[in-house]
Write a protein that holds these residues in place. Structure first.
Motif, PDB file in Angstrom:
ATOM      1  N   PRO A 189       9.962 131.570  20.725  1.00 26.10           N
ATOM      2  CA  PRO A 189       9.994 132.843  21.466  1.00 26.10           C
ATOM      3  C   PRO A 189      10.510 132.717  22.896  1.00 26.10           C
ATOM      4  O   PRO A 189      10.827 133.706  23.517  1.00 26.10           O
ATOM      5  N   PHE A 190      10.585 131.503  23.415  1.00 28.52           N
ATOM      6  CA  PHE A 190      11.013 131.326  24.807  1.00 28.52           C
ATOM      7  C   PHE A 190      12.510 131.069  24.856  1.00 28.52           C
ATOM      8  O   PHE A 190      13.034 130.326  24.039  1.00 28.52           O
ATOM      9  N   PRO A 191      13.205 131.671  25.805  1.00 27.08           N
ATOM     10  CA  PRO A 191      14.644 131.428  25.908  1.00 27.08           C
ATOM     11  C   PRO A 191      14.912 129.978  26.265  1.00 27.08           C
ATOM     12  O   PRO A 191      14.184 129.369  27.046  1.00 27.08           O
ATOM     13  N   ARG A 192      15.926 129.435  25.656  1.00 32.20           N
ATOM     14  CA  ARG A 192      16.324 128.073  25.971  1.00 32.20           C
ATOM     15  C   ARG A 192      17.094 128.055  27.261  1.00 32.20           C
ATOM     16  O   ARG A 192      17.939 128.896  27.510  1.00 32.20           O
ATOM     17  N   SER A 193      16.808 127.082  28.115  1.00 29.48           N
ATOM     18  CA  SER A 193      17.528 127.022  29.392  1.00 29.48           C
ATOM     19  C   SER A 193      18.362 125.768  29.481  1.00 29.48           C
ATOM     20  O   SER A 193      18.271 124.870  28.751  1.00 29.48           O
TER      21      SER A 193
ATOM     22  N   LEU B 125      -2.724 140.521  44.195  1.00 26.70           N
ATOM     23  CA  LEU B 125      -3.200 140.349  42.826  1.00 26.70           C
ATOM     24  C   LEU B 125      -3.358 138.878  42.503  1.00 26.70           C
ATOM     25  O   LEU B 125      -2.596 138.037  42.974  1.00 26.70           O
ATOM     26  N   ASP B 126      -4.321 138.586  41.683  1.00 26.27           N
ATOM     27  CA  ASP B 126      -4.555 137.217  41.230  1.00 26.27           C
ATOM     28  C   ASP B 126      -3.411 136.809  40.295  1.00 26.27           C
ATOM     29  O   ASP B 126      -3.058 137.563  39.381  1.00 26.27           O
ATOM     30  N   PRO B 127      -2.800 135.645  40.496  1.00 24.11           N
ATOM     31  CA  PRO B 127      -1.699 135.223  39.621  1.00 24.11           C
ATOM     32  C   PRO B 127      -2.126 135.090  38.162  1.00 24.11           C
ATOM     33  O   PRO B 127      -1.291 135.155  37.258  1.00 24.11           O
ATOM     34  N   TRP B 128      -3.421 134.943  37.922  1.00 25.63           N
ATOM     35  CA  TRP B 128      -3.912 134.847  36.560  1.00 25.63           C
ATOM     36  C   TRP B 128      -3.553 136.107  35.764  1.00 25.63           C
ATOM     37  O   TRP B 128      -3.209 136.019  34.594  1.00 25.63           O
ATOM     38  N   PHE B 129      -3.624 137.273  36.414  1.00 30.20           N
ATOM     39  CA  PHE B 129      -3.306 138.524  35.726  1.00 30.20           C
ATOM     40  C   PHE B 129      -1.858 138.559  35.271  1.00 30.20           C
ATOM     41  O   PHE B 129      -1.550 139.004  34.170  1.00 30.20           O
ATOM     42  N   SER B 130      -0.975 138.071  36.103  1.00 34.53           N
ATOM     43  CA  SER B 130       0.442 138.033  35.743  1.00 34.53           C
ATOM     44  C   SER B 130       0.668 137.103  34.557  1.00 34.53           C
ATOM     45  O   SER B 130       1.389 137.442  33.612  1.00 34.53           O
ATOM     46  N   THR B 131       0.048 135.948  34.584  1.00 33.15           N
ATOM     47  CA  THR B 131       0.169 134.997  33.480  1.00 33.15           C
ATOM     48  C   THR B 131      -0.415 135.583  32.201  1.00 33.15           C
ATOM     49  O   THR B 131       0.171 135.463  31.121  1.00 33.15           O
ATOM     50  N   TYR B 132      -1.545 136.231  32.317  1.00 26.86           N
ATOM     51  CA  TYR B 132      -2.196 136.844  31.162  1.00 26.86           C
ATOM     52  C   TYR B 132      -1.303 137.924  30.555  1.00 26.86           C
ATOM     53  O   TYR B 132      -1.110 137.974  29.339  1.00 26.86           O
ATOM     54  N   ASP B 133      -0.738 138.794  31.389  1.00 27.67           N
ATOM     55  CA  ASP B 133       0.150 139.850  30.906  1.00 27.67           C
ATOM     56  C   ASP B 133       1.360 139.266  30.193  1.00 27.67           C
ATOM     57  O   ASP B 133       1.766 139.756  29.130  1.00 27.67           O
ATOM     58  N   SER B 134       1.941 138.229  30.765  1.00 26.41           N
ATOM     59  CA  SER B 134       3.104 137.581  30.151  1.00 26.41           C
ATOM     60  C   SER B 134       2.743 136.993  28.793  1.00 26.41           C
ATOM     61  O   SER B 134       3.497 137.115  27.823  1.00 26.41           O
ATOM     62  N   THR B 135       1.588 136.360  28.726  1.00 30.23           N
ATOM     63  CA  THR B 135       1.139 135.753  27.475  1.00 30.23           C
ATOM     64  C   THR B 135       0.893 136.815  26.412  1.00 30.23           C
ATOM     65  O   THR B 135       1.276 136.638  25.249  1.00 30.23           O
ATOM     66  N   CYS B 136       0.302 137.924  26.798  1.00 29.05           N
ATOM     67  CA  CYS B 136       0.077 139.021  25.849  1.00 29.05           C
ATOM     68  C   CYS B 136       1.396 139.573  25.323  1.00 29.05           C
ATOM     69  O   CYS B 136       1.527 139.862  24.129  1.00 29.05           O
ATOM     70  N   GLN B 137       2.383 139.712  26.200  1.00 31.74           N
ATOM     71  CA  GLN B 137       3.690 140.223  25.784  1.00 31.74           C
ATOM     72  C   GLN B 137       4.352 139.273  24.780  1.00 31.74           C
ATOM     73  O   GLN B 137       4.902 139.709  23.777  1.00 31.74           O
ATOM     74  N   ILE B 138       4.273 137.986  25.045  1.00 38.12           N
ATOM     75  CA  ILE B 138       4.847 136.995  24.127  1.00 38.12           C
ATOM     76  C   ILE B 138       4.138 137.056  22.779  1.00 38.12           C
ATOM     77  O   ILE B 138       4.779 137.010  21.726  1.00 38.12           O
ATOM     78  N   ALA B 139       2.819 137.185  22.795  1.00 31.32           N
ATOM     79  CA  ALA B 139       2.058 137.271  21.549  1.00 31.32           C
ATOM     80  C   ALA B 139       2.466 138.497  20.737  1.00 31.32           C
ATOM     81  O   ALA B 139       2.612 138.421  19.509  1.00 31.32           O
TER      82      ALA B 139
END
Length: 51
Positions: free
Chosen positions: A47-51, A3-17
């Motif tokens: 929205p991002f966990p602090r590390s 799979l193209d890594p772009w799809f993973s990034t896109y899915d993550s971004t949609c979830q955060i939104a």
């Protein structure tokens, strides 16, 4: 086929939104009910966990 890594990034971004939109709706509900919005406001702003 990999799979193209772009799809993973896109899915993550949609979830955060979606999570941010839910927090904003929750904050607006708190405001309408006259409740304290500080905690949910901070969650929507950070929205991002602090590390």
């Amino acid at each position: 086929m990999a799979l193209d890594p772009w799809f993973s990034t896109y899915d993550s971004t949609c979830q955060i939104a979606l999570e941010i939109a839910e927090k904003i709706q929750q904050r607006n509900q708190y405001e309408r009910n006259g409740e304290n919005t500080t905690k949910v406001q901070m969650q929507a702003s950070m929205p991002f966990p602090r590390s």
